[in-house]
Write a protein that holds these residues in place. Structure first.
Motif, PDB file in Angstrom:
ATOM      1  N   HIS A  21      -9.691  -2.391   1.465  1.00 18.36           N
ATOM      2  CA  HIS A  21      -8.346  -2.968   1.658  1.00 18.36           C
ATOM      3  C   HIS A  21      -7.469  -1.918   2.332  1.00 18.36           C
ATOM      4  O   HIS A  21      -7.407  -0.764   1.875  1.00 18.36           O
ATOM      5  CB  HIS A  21      -7.775  -3.407   0.308  1.00 18.36           C
ATOM      6  CG  HIS A  21      -6.528  -4.234   0.435  1.00 18.36           C
ATOM      7  ND1 HIS A  21      -5.631  -4.406  -0.612  1.00 18.36           N
ATOM      8  CD2 HIS A  21      -6.012  -4.989   1.468  1.00 18.36           C
ATOM      9  CE1 HIS A  21      -4.655  -5.192  -0.247  1.00 18.36           C
ATOM     10  NE2 HIS A  21      -4.871  -5.574   1.038  1.00 18.36           N
ATOM     11  N   SER A  22      -6.699  -2.308   3.411  1.00 20.66           N
ATOM     12  CA  SER A  22      -5.847  -1.361   4.153  1.00 20.66           C
ATOM     13  C   SER A  22      -4.601  -2.078   4.655  1.00 20.66           C
ATOM     14  O   SER A  22      -4.658  -3.266   5.006  1.00 20.66           O
ATOM     15  CB  SER A  22      -6.607  -0.782   5.349  1.00 20.66           C
ATOM     16  OG  SER A  22      -7.721  -0.048   4.948  1.00 20.66           O
ATOM     17  N   GLY A  45       0.795  -1.232   0.000  1.00 25.11           N
ATOM     18  CA  GLY A  45       0.000   0.000   0.000  1.00 25.11           C
ATOM     19  C   GLY A  45       0.827   1.281   0.000  1.00 25.11           C
ATOM     20  O   GLY A  45       0.335   2.371  -0.283  1.00 25.11           O
ATOM     21  N   PHE A  71      -3.884   3.955  -3.601  1.00 21.47           N
ATOM     22  CA  PHE A  71      -4.011   3.993  -2.144  1.00 21.47           C
ATOM     23  C   PHE A  71      -3.945   5.456  -1.647  1.00 21.47           C
ATOM     24  O   PHE A  71      -3.374   6.337  -2.293  1.00 21.47           O
ATOM     25  CB  PHE A  71      -2.919   3.174  -1.463  1.00 21.47           C
ATOM     26  CG  PHE A  71      -3.094   1.692  -1.567  1.00 21.47           C
ATOM     27  CD1 PHE A  71      -3.674   0.998  -0.521  1.00 21.47           C
ATOM     28  CD2 PHE A  71      -2.678   0.998  -2.706  1.00 21.47           C
ATOM     29  CE1 PHE A  71      -3.840  -0.382  -0.604  1.00 21.47           C
ATOM     30  CE2 PHE A  71      -2.850  -0.373  -2.788  1.00 21.47           C
ATOM     31  CZ  PHE A  71      -3.420  -1.060  -1.741  1.00 21.47           C
ATOM     32  N   PHE A  83      -2.585   2.909   5.003  1.00 20.46           N
ATOM     33  CA  PHE A  83      -2.594   3.022   3.543  1.00 20.46           C
ATOM     34  C   PHE A  83      -3.875   2.299   3.081  1.00 20.46           C
ATOM     35  O   PHE A  83      -4.006   1.060   3.211  1.00 20.46           O
ATOM     36  CB  PHE A  83      -1.355   2.358   2.936  1.00 20.46           C
ATOM     37  CG  PHE A  83      -0.062   3.059   3.294  1.00 20.46           C
ATOM     38  CD1 PHE A  83       0.368   4.174   2.586  1.00 20.46           C
ATOM     39  CD2 PHE A  83       0.708   2.578   4.344  1.00 20.46           C
ATOM     40  CE1 PHE A  83       1.546   4.792   2.933  1.00 20.46           C
ATOM     41  CE2 PHE A  83       1.883   3.206   4.684  1.00 20.46           C
ATOM     42  CZ  PHE A  83       2.317   4.331   3.993  1.00 20.46           C
ATOM     43  N   ASN A  84      -4.806   3.058   2.551  1.00 23.91           N
ATOM     44  CA  ASN A  84      -6.153   2.535   2.306  1.00 23.91           C
ATOM     45  C   ASN A  84      -6.495   2.539   0.806  1.00 23.91           C
ATOM     46  O   ASN A  84      -6.116   3.452   0.064  1.00 23.91           O
ATOM     47  CB  ASN A  84      -7.214   3.361   3.043  1.00 23.91           C
ATOM     48  CG  ASN A  84      -6.997   3.377   4.548  1.00 23.91           C
ATOM     49  OD1 ASN A  84      -6.639   2.341   5.149  1.00 23.91           O
ATOM     50  ND2 ASN A  84      -7.235   4.522   5.171  1.00 23.91           N
ATOM     51  N   GLU A  85      -7.202   1.526   0.402  1.00 28.33           N
ATOM     52  CA  GLU A  85      -7.925   1.477  -0.860  1.00 28.33           C
ATOM     53  C   GLU A  85      -9.315   0.885  -0.562  1.00 28.33           C
ATOM     54  O   GLU A  85      -9.618   0.580   0.593  1.00 28.33           O
ATOM     55  CB  GLU A  85      -7.178   0.647  -1.908  1.00 28.33           C
ATOM     56  CG  GLU A  85      -7.078  -0.815  -1.614  1.00 28.33           C
ATOM     57  CD  GLU A  85      -6.477  -1.619  -2.732  1.00 28.33           C
ATOM     58  OE1 GLU A  85      -6.252  -1.043  -3.824  1.00 28.33           O
ATOM     59  OE2 GLU A  85      -6.217  -2.811  -2.514  1.00 28.33           O
ATOM     60  N   PRO A 101       1.976   6.941  -0.271  1.00 28.56           N
ATOM     61  CA  PRO A 101       1.081   5.834  -0.657  1.00 28.56           C
ATOM     62  C   PRO A 101       1.384   5.320  -2.070  1.00 28.56           C
ATOM     63  O   PRO A 101       1.927   6.043  -2.898  1.00 28.56           O
ATOM     64  CB  PRO A 101      -0.308   6.462  -0.599  1.00 28.56           C
ATOM     65  CG  PRO A 101      -0.074   7.912  -0.850  1.00 28.56           C
ATOM     66  CD  PRO A 101       1.267   8.244  -0.283  1.00 28.56           C
ATOM     67  N   GLU A 140      -2.488  -6.171   7.716  1.00 23.68           N
ATOM     68  CA  GLU A 140      -3.278  -5.960   6.507  1.00 23.68           C
ATOM     69  C   GLU A 140      -4.735  -6.339   6.811  1.00 23.68           C
ATOM     70  O   GLU A 140      -4.983  -7.393   7.416  1.00 23.68           O
ATOM     71  CB  GLU A 140      -2.736  -6.803   5.367  1.00 23.68           C
ATOM     72  CG  GLU A 140      -3.460  -6.637   4.059  1.00 23.68           C
ATOM     73  CD  GLU A 140      -2.890  -7.494   2.958  1.00 23.68           C
ATOM     74  OE1 GLU A 140      -3.406  -7.413   1.824  1.00 23.68           O
ATOM     75  OE2 GLU A 140      -1.925  -8.273   3.207  1.00 23.68           O
TER      76      GLU A 140
END
Length: 203
Positions: A181-182, A137, A160, A176-178, A156, A200
């Motif tokens: 999903h992090s 990420g 992300f 770190f984010n999407e 990032p 994760e």
């Protein structure tokens, strides 16, 4: 008769004149006697000549000697150019001492690696912890010292975003984010050193 009478005044005037002359001569006799020169007192020409030869000739007076005095000597006059031109003084620039560069500070610090952290210890024994975390990420660098945890950088990856959460000085979390999903980096100061955990969440 008239001619005889006319001569009487003339004859009377002549008689009076003769009488006055006779009286004047009689009155002048004592004066003339006293004024007559005494023959014994007269000096002959020869005596005058002999006295002139015997008498020494007086020496001519010596000319006065010229006395020189320091006060009479005329003072030397300064030329106008010398009196007007002021003396030039050349000032010498002060020489500065050469600048001395201070000696470099002595570095007594030492560097070691502990549990993935780069530890730098200075001369006073203070320790600083620095660690870089790389994941899918993104990437982050965290610094910890004296019970304080700080974020240095957080970059990032594509797709992300980054977020940080720090409730206290000794507790830091970097996200770190999407979508769904992090990646999480969690650092806590404990037992006089940092403790890190990477996790994760999602798929």
């Amino acid at each position: 008769m008239r001619s005889r009478r006319s001569w009487f005044p003339v004859l009377g005037w002549c008689a009076a004149t003769l009488t006055s002359v006779a009286l004047a001569s009689v009155a002048m006799l004592p004066v003339l006697r006293t004024a007559t020169a005494d023959e014994s007192a007269l000096v002959s020409v020869d005596q005058l000549r002999d006295s002139a030869e015997l008498a020494p000739t007086p020496a001519p007076p010596s000319p006065p000697t010229a006395t020189t005095s320091s006060s009479s000597a005329p003072e030397r006059t300064r030329s106008p150019s010398a009196a007007r031109s002021p003396s030039r003084t050349h000032s010498t620039p002060a020489t500065r001492p050469p600048a001395t560069t201070p000696p470099p500070a002595r570095d007594d610090s030492t560097t070691t690696v502990e549990d993935g952290w780069t530890v730098t210890t200075n001369g006073d024994g203070d320790r600083t912890y620095v660690r870089s975390f790389r994941m899918e990420g993104g990437q982050t660098v965290i610094r910890a010292a004296d019970g304080v945890v700080k974020l240095v950088t957080a970059t990032p990856a594509d797709g992300f975003s980054v977020a940080t959460v720090q409730n206290t000085a000794d507790n830091l979390a970097v996200y770190f984010n999407e979508v769904n999903h992090s990646f999480i980096v969690h650092v806590v100061w404990q037992n006089d050193k940092p403790f890190a955990e990477v996790s994760e969440v999602g798929s």
